[in-house]
Structures are given as C-alpha cells and as structure tokens.
Design a protein around this motif. Structure first.
Motif, PDB file in Angstrom:
ATOM      1  N   GLU A 116      -6.143   4.369  18.783  1.00  0.00           N
ATOM      2  CA  GLU A 116      -7.418   3.781  19.206  1.00  0.00           C
ATOM      3  C   GLU A 116      -7.636   2.421  18.539  1.00  0.00           C
ATOM      4  O   GLU A 116      -8.069   1.458  19.185  1.00  0.00           O
ATOM      5  CB  GLU A 116      -8.564   4.739  18.867  1.00  0.00           C
ATOM      6  N   LEU A 117      -7.337   2.353  17.248  1.00  0.00           N
ATOM      7  CA  LEU A 117      -7.475   1.082  16.535  1.00  0.00           C
ATOM      8  C   LEU A 117      -6.477   0.051  17.059  1.00  0.00           C
ATOM      9  O   LEU A 117      -6.818  -1.125  17.233  1.00  0.00           O
ATOM     10  CB  LEU A 117      -7.270   1.296  15.041  1.00  0.00           C
ATOM     11  N   GLN A 118      -5.241   0.487  17.304  1.00  0.00           N
ATOM     12  CA  GLN A 118      -4.250  -0.444  17.820  1.00  0.00           C
ATOM     13  C   GLN A 118      -4.686  -1.014  19.174  1.00  0.00           C
ATOM     14  O   GLN A 118      -4.568  -2.213  19.417  1.00  0.00           O
ATOM     15  CB  GLN A 118      -2.891   0.240  17.980  1.00  0.00           C
ATOM     16  N   ASP A 119      -5.189  -0.162  20.046  1.00  0.00           N
ATOM     17  CA  ASP A 119      -5.617  -0.626  21.364  1.00  0.00           C
ATOM     18  C   ASP A 119      -6.749  -1.633  21.254  1.00  0.00           C
ATOM     19  O   ASP A 119      -6.812  -2.604  22.024  1.00  0.00           O
ATOM     20  CB  ASP A 119      -6.057   0.559  22.225  1.00  0.00           C
ATOM     21  N   GLU A 120      -7.654  -1.418  20.302  1.00  0.00           N
ATOM     22  CA  GLU A 120      -8.782  -2.326  20.143  1.00  0.00           C
ATOM     23  C   GLU A 120      -8.376  -3.652  19.502  1.00  0.00           C
ATOM     24  O   GLU A 120      -8.930  -4.703  19.842  1.00  0.00           O
ATOM     25  CB  GLU A 120      -9.887  -1.670  19.318  1.00  0.00           C
ATOM     26  N   PHE A 121      -7.396  -3.600  18.596  1.00  0.00           N
ATOM     27  CA  PHE A 121      -7.009  -4.809  17.865  1.00  0.00           C
ATOM     28  C   PHE A 121      -5.594  -5.255  18.205  1.00  0.00           C
ATOM     29  O   PHE A 121      -4.949  -5.942  17.404  1.00  0.00           O
ATOM     30  CB  PHE A 121      -7.121  -4.562  16.362  1.00  0.00           C
ATOM     31  N   LEU A 122      -5.109  -4.897  19.381  1.00  0.00           N
ATOM     32  CA  LEU A 122      -3.742  -5.231  19.771  1.00  0.00           C
ATOM     33  C   LEU A 122      -3.517  -6.740  19.748  1.00  0.00           C
ATOM     34  O   LEU A 122      -4.284  -7.509  20.330  1.00  0.00           O
ATOM     35  CB  LEU A 122      -3.445  -4.691  21.171  1.00  0.00           C
ATOM     36  N   GLY A 123      -2.462  -7.155  19.051  1.00  0.00           N
ATOM     37  CA  GLY A 123      -2.120  -8.562  18.989  1.00  0.00           C
ATOM     38  C   GLY A 123      -2.967  -9.375  18.028  1.00  0.00           C
ATOM     39  O   GLY A 123      -2.769 -10.583  17.893  1.00  0.00           O
ATOM     40  N   GLN A 124      -3.907  -8.720  17.346  1.00  0.00           N
ATOM     41  CA  GLN A 124      -4.753  -9.428  16.385  1.00  0.00           C
ATOM     42  C   GLN A 124      -4.196  -9.262  14.974  1.00  0.00           C
ATOM     43  O   GLN A 124      -3.246  -8.526  14.744  1.00  0.00           O
ATOM     44  CB  GLN A 124      -6.187  -8.904  16.475  1.00  0.00           C
ATOM     45  N   GLY A 125      -4.805  -9.938  14.023  1.00  0.00           N
ATOM     46  CA  GLY A 125      -4.249 -10.011  12.677  1.00  0.00           C
ATOM     47  C   GLY A 125      -4.513  -8.810  11.815  1.00  0.00           C
ATOM     48  O   GLY A 125      -5.187  -8.898  10.776  1.00  0.00           O
ATOM     49  N   VAL A 126      -3.980  -7.648  12.195  1.00  0.00           N
ATOM     50  CA  VAL A 126      -4.094  -6.447  11.382  1.00  0.00           C
ATOM     51  C   VAL A 126      -2.862  -5.578  11.634  1.00  0.00           C
ATOM     52  O   VAL A 126      -2.352  -5.533  12.758  1.00  0.00           O
ATOM     53  CB  VAL A 126      -5.393  -5.666  11.712  1.00  0.00           C
ATOM     54  N   HIS A 127      -2.376  -4.931  10.576  1.00  0.00           N
ATOM     55  CA  HIS A 127      -1.232  -4.030  10.703  1.00  0.00           C
ATOM     56  C   HIS A 127      -1.656  -2.599  10.385  1.00  0.00           C
ATOM     57  O   HIS A 127      -2.654  -2.364   9.701  1.00  0.00           O
ATOM     58  CB  HIS A 127      -0.102  -4.441   9.756  1.00  0.00           C
ATOM     59  N   PHE A 128      -0.860  -1.655  10.873  1.00  0.00           N
ATOM     60  CA  PHE A 128      -1.051  -0.243  10.582  1.00  0.00           C
ATOM     61  C   PHE A 128       0.242   0.280   9.965  1.00  0.00           C
ATOM     62  O   PHE A 128       1.320   0.131  10.546  1.00  0.00           O
ATOM     63  CB  PHE A 128      -1.399   0.523  11.856  1.00  0.00           C
ATOM     64  N   VAL A 129       0.136   0.877   8.794  1.00  0.00           N
ATOM     65  CA  VAL A 129       1.304   1.313   8.030  1.00  0.00           C
ATOM     66  C   VAL A 129       1.230   2.835   7.851  1.00  0.00           C
ATOM     67  O   VAL A 129       0.429   3.335   7.061  1.00  0.00           O
ATOM     68  CB  VAL A 129       1.373   0.612   6.663  1.00  0.00           C
ATOM     69  N   ALA A 130       2.047   3.559   8.599  1.00  0.00           N
ATOM     70  CA  ALA A 130       2.077   5.021   8.535  1.00  0.00           C
ATOM     71  C   ALA A 130       3.304   5.440   7.724  1.00  0.00           C
ATOM     72  O   ALA A 130       4.437   5.151   8.104  1.00  0.00           O
ATOM     73  CB  ALA A 130       2.130   5.611   9.940  1.00  0.00           C
ATOM     74  N   ILE A 131       3.076   6.133   6.605  1.00  0.00           N
ATOM     75  CA  ILE A 131       4.142   6.502   5.676  1.00  0.00           C
ATOM     76  C   ILE A 131       4.386   8.002   5.746  1.00  0.00           C
ATOM     77  O   ILE A 131       3.460   8.799   5.570  1.00  0.00           O
ATOM     78  CB  ILE A 131       3.790   6.081   4.243  1.00  0.00           C
ATOM     79  N   SER A 132       5.628   8.402   5.982  1.00  0.00           N
ATOM     80  CA  SER A 132       5.961   9.820   6.108  1.00  0.00           C
ATOM     81  C   SER A 132       5.969  10.512   4.751  1.00  0.00           C
ATOM     82  O   SER A 132       6.478   9.978   3.766  1.00  0.00           O
ATOM     83  CB  SER A 132       7.336   9.988   6.769  1.00  0.00           C
ATOM     84  N   VAL A 133       5.413  11.728   4.716  1.00  0.00           N
ATOM     85  CA  VAL A 133       5.480  12.557   3.513  1.00  0.00           C
ATOM     86  C   VAL A 133       6.500  13.680   3.693  1.00  0.00           C
ATOM     87  O   VAL A 133       6.501  14.657   2.940  1.00  0.00           O
ATOM     88  CB  VAL A 133       4.090  13.127   3.144  1.00  0.00           C
ATOM     89  N   ASP A 134       7.367  13.523   4.686  1.00  0.00           N
ATOM     90  CA  ASP A 134       8.511  14.432   4.862  1.00  0.00           C
ATOM     91  C   ASP A 134       9.725  13.577   5.233  1.00  0.00           C
ATOM     92  O   ASP A 134      10.292  13.709   6.315  1.00  0.00           O
ATOM     93  CB  ASP A 134       8.215  15.459   5.960  1.00  0.00           C
ATOM     94  N   PRO A 135      10.138  12.699   4.320  1.00  0.00           N
ATOM     95  CA  PRO A 135      11.187  11.734   4.663  1.00  0.00           C
ATOM     96  C   PRO A 135      12.546  12.359   4.943  1.00  0.00           C
ATOM     97  O   PRO A 135      13.368  11.748   5.629  1.00  0.00           O
ATOM     98  CB  PRO A 135      11.236  10.819   3.433  1.00  0.00           C
ATOM     99  N   GLU A 136      12.802  13.566   4.436  1.00  0.00           N
ATOM    100  CA  GLU A 136      14.080  14.223   4.732  1.00  0.00           C
ATOM    101  C   GLU A 136      14.205  14.500   6.227  1.00  0.00           C
ATOM    102  O   GLU A 136      15.296  14.407   6.803  1.00  0.00           O
ATOM    103  CB  GLU A 136      14.197  15.526   3.934  1.00  0.00           C
ATOM    104  N   THR A 137      13.095  14.847   6.846  1.00  0.00           N
ATOM    105  CA  THR A 137      13.077  15.067   8.293  1.00  0.00           C
ATOM    106  C   THR A 137      12.892  13.764   9.053  1.00  0.00           C
ATOM    107  O   THR A 137      13.559  13.515  10.065  1.00  0.00           O
ATOM    108  CB  THR A 137      11.948  16.051   8.671  1.00  0.00           C
TER     109      THR A 137
END
Length: 228
Positions: A116-137
């Motif tokens: 939802e945030l990406q759709d609202e701010f698509l192409g604008q000056g903000v990034h989204f950083v999703a970090i996995s807490v199951d990196p083995e998978t």
C-alpha cells in the motif's frame, strides 16, 4: 473424634481454595504479560489476528531516546544477489521491517501494508527495506519469488538476507527491535535521510499507519526542497 474430623476437613478445604486462588492469579498474570508481547512466529494461526485495521487509543508512534547512541550501519544481500549497505540508503527516508517468507499470517498482512505504501509513493524518494528473520530459507532466489507476489519494485522495495546472528544484531543494536529466527516485531521503523530513527510505527493501528504516511510525505517534500 467428630470435631477432629471436621477440623481436618476444614483445613483441607482451605488448602484447596488457596491453591485455586494461586492458580487463577498465575494464569491472569501470564495473560497480562502475553498482551504486551509484539513478537510473532509461524506457530500463530491466521485466525488469531483481526483482519481489519484496529483503532486504539494509542495513536502516537514512539520515539527513540534523544540521548541514546544508535548504531546506523549494516550490509546485507538483496534478492538481486547484490550486497547493499545502509550507507547506500542515505539521502532518502526508508522504512525497515522484519519478516520471513514462510510466515502464513502476520507477514502477509505486513507486506500488504508495505505494498500500500509502495503504491502511494511509487517512484518517489523513499525506500522500503524488508529483512528476513529466516535467512537459511530465504535465499535471494526465494526472496525474488516472494517479492513478485507483492509486485515489489526492484529499486524501491528491497528484500534483504544474510547471516542470522548478524541480522539479530541489526534488529537489536541498530533498530532496537526483538529479532530471532522466525520472530519479529509488529512495527515499521522509519529512518530519516541521515540514517537516524525517526519513530516506530505499529502498522495495524490505523492512526499510526496514517501518521506514518504523513511523515513520509513531509520527509520527501523536505528532501526535494533541499535538493532544489
């Protein structure tokens, strides 16, 4: 003799009542403690969560203490296979979240909010950083497939993986959130253009989620004015 028996029976009844009261207090205490925990794992059923955005009295996002020294650097592998450091994110605000791809409930809703945030701010000056807490998978290949489910923009919405111990440190030391294998907090961390934490936003709470959008807009506008 009858009096003695009666006294014994009374004492036994008192002990049973006392044990019952102690058990009730213990259960109530654990219930109160559990209400304060914001950590989620794969053991939680999707039916345990309310599907609609909740509206609570706590509409104000929390802030980090001003006198606290905060770490602000990390380097992880993005789904593209490229290593990306936090320094590369400086100059624009970004939102940090923790998740794992096999989570059947809370992570799906959380990433829908990021969508939802990406759709609202698509192409604008903000990034989204999703970090996995199951990196083995969650290898880069798995993360590419997972990101595709949400239509994640490759440049704006990053999916990161790495060593679990290192990710634990990122969560605890940099973003002050509890992180472990398949455990994470139900919060977004908004980081400003200088890499400093602006606030922690509990995304299921609609007032906080709307406040997050408002703050992102303000940061983008400020950054654009500064660059012009």
């Amino acid at each position: 003799m009858r009096t003695t028996v009666n006294i014994v029976l009374i004492l036994i009844a008192a002990v049973i009542v006392g044990l019952g009261i102690r058990t009730f207090k213990s259960i109530a205490s654990r219930a109160r403690s559990n209400e304060q925990i914001e950590i989620f794992s794969n053991d939680v059923s999707p039916m345990d969560f309310v599907e609609e955005d909740s509206v609570t009295e706590n509409a104000i996002p929390s802030r980090p203490p001003e006198d606290e020294a905060w770490l602000s650097r990390f380097e992880l592998v993005e789904r593209s296979g490229e290593k990306i450091s936090s320094e590369a994110l400086l100059g624009q605000p970004y939102i940090v979240s923790f998740f794992y791809s096999t989570c059947p409930s809370i992570c799906v809703r959380q990433n829908q909010k990021l969508k939802e945030l990406q759709d609202e701010f698509l192409g604008q000056g903000v990034h989204f950083v999703a970090i996995s807490v199951d990196p083995e998978t969650d290898t880069p290949k798995i993360l590419r497939e997972y990101a595709a489910r949400f239509g994640a923009d490759e440049k704006q919405w990053l999916f990161m993986t790495g060593d679990l111990n290192y990710i634990r440190r990122i969560g605890a030391e940099i973003y002050r959130l509890p992180v472990d294998k398949q455990f994470h907090s139900e919060r977004f961390v908004l980081v400003d253009t200088k890499g400093q934490i602006e606030g922690f936003y509990t995304w299921p709470e609609k007032p906080q989620f709307e406040k997050l959008k408002e703050t992102i807009r303000q940061m983008i506008q400020f950054s654009e004015r500064k660059d012009s």
